[in-house]
Design an enzyme around this catalytic site. Structure first.
Site, short mmCIF file in Angstrom:
data_model
loop_
_atom_site.label_atom_id
_atom_site.label_comp_id
_atom_site.label_asym_id
_atom_site.label_seq_id
_atom_site.Cartn_x
_atom_site.Cartn_y
_atom_site.Cartn_z
N SER A 164 24.12 25.61 -15.53
CA SER A 164 22.98 24.96 -14.88
C SER A 164 22.03 26.02 -14.29
O SER A 164 21.50 26.85 -15.03
CB SER A 164 23.48 23.97 -13.84
N ASP A 259 23.54 14.69 -21.23
CA ASP A 259 22.80 15.48 -20.26
C ASP A 259 21.32 15.46 -20.61
O ASP A 259 20.93 15.82 -21.72
CB ASP A 259 23.34 16.92 -20.26
N HIS A 292 26.21 16.49 -17.64
CA HIS A 292 25.88 17.82 -17.14
C HIS A 292 27.04 18.42 -16.35
O HIS A 292 27.63 17.77 -15.50
CB HIS A 292 24.64 17.69 -16.24
#
Length: 323
Positions: A164, A259, A292
């Protein structure tokens, strides 16, 4: 109502007030390092910036640490996620993940802690991360401050990785390494669900657009002084930036099917493959029906175990890199 109590952003895990103060609703949890093997891996902390009191965590297989021959291992430099706002290198979820990854890959890892927004807005997290990478490379000659790195790091096999926001940082560290023209030799980079975005994903259906607005809000907190606007800022609109100088030879991009940022991950890999001028190898691993950073949130799932194994294969240069 004054700015001390007026909320500018209200997220499930934190609130940011109009005066810039942040209230983290989930307290940071510090997991101590351990010289007693966890999953066959030992760990310890080291200062990389004493003047800023910034540390990192080192991970090494217990077997390698006991080996008198001082076997050289791939060196992984990892940057944690959390939207530049939450988590640390010492959080339970990152300690668990790095322990698993080092056990699977038989590498030595450095997990970087950096100062977080909004107290320390962009570009401070990047500056801290660069300081950490420079610290790592003080060990190239075998005479750096940390014995584990001197004894076991193979500087012919240095990898950057992150998830991320940490994947975003890893990309920018590889770009900066490329600008240094050989001073920092990076073999490869692995990006887990990278926090990149641009205008394009906002054209999706309502649910995806709402998720992207959520991400935009995080970026506005992390980078309140951005002069270009959230969709145009090259720190986060990476796919719209020049990537031809990326300073590594191999890239693995990991995306999750559910995601909203997966589109950017695919776009990043496609640009590297087809149009950036970069001459390395790039591959993508997609995990369908996952969200995610699922591998951080659910460390014991089957999908996570498979992803960690593929990551380990990449570090060992056994993976077939294809788009």
């Amino acid at each position: 109502m004054d700015s001390d109590s007026e909320i500018a952003y209200d997220y499930p895990r934190y609130r940011v007030y109009k005066n810039g103060r942040i209230e983290r609703l989930v307290a940071d949890t510090f997991v101590p390092p351990s010289l007693h093997p966890e999953n066959g891996v030992v760990s310890k902390d080291a200062l990389y910036s004493p003047e800023k009191n910034l540390s990192l965590r080192l991970y090494l297989s217990h077997r390698a640490g006991e080996d008198k021959k001082k076997k050289k291992l791939p060196l992984l430099v990892y940057f944690h996620g959390g939207g530049f706002i939450m988590e640390t290198a010492f959080s339970p979820i990152y300690h668990t993940f790095l322990t698993s990854a080092v056990s699977a890959a038989d590498c030595i890892a450095v997990s970087v802690d950096y100062r977080r927004a909004p107290e320390h807005p962009i570009p401070i997290p990047y500056e801290d991360s660069w300081d950490a990478l420079k610290w790592v490379f003080t060990h190239v000659s075998g005479s750096g401050p940390e014995r584990w790195v001197n004894d076991h790091a193979d500087f012919r096999r240095v990898f950057l990785a992150g998830d991320s926001a940490g994947a975003n940082i890893a990309h920018h560290m590889a770009m900066r390494a490329g600008e240094e023209k050989g001073s920092f030799e990076i073999s490869g980079m692995a990006l887990f669900h990278p926090f990149f975005f641009s205008k394009a994903p906002l054209e999706e259906e309502h649910e995806a657009a709402a998720a992207m607005r959520y991400m935009q809000g995080m970026w506005e907190i992390a980078s309140p002084n951005s002069e270009m606007g959230v969709e145009e800022d090259p720190w986060v609109n990476v796919v719209g930036s020049d990537m031809s100088g990326l300073g590594c030879g191999r890239v693995l991009v990991m995306v999750a099917g559910n995601d909203v940022l997966a589109r950017e991950g695919w776009g990043y890999a496609a640009k590297l493959e087809k149009s950036s001028g970069w001459e390395g190898r790039v591959g993508v691993i997609e995990t369908e029906d996952e969200d995610h950073i699922f591998h951080i949130k659910n460390p014991d799932s089957v999908s996570t175990r498979l992803l960690v194994q593929r990551f380990a294969e990449f570090l060992k240069d056994d993976i077939s890199c294809r788009l």
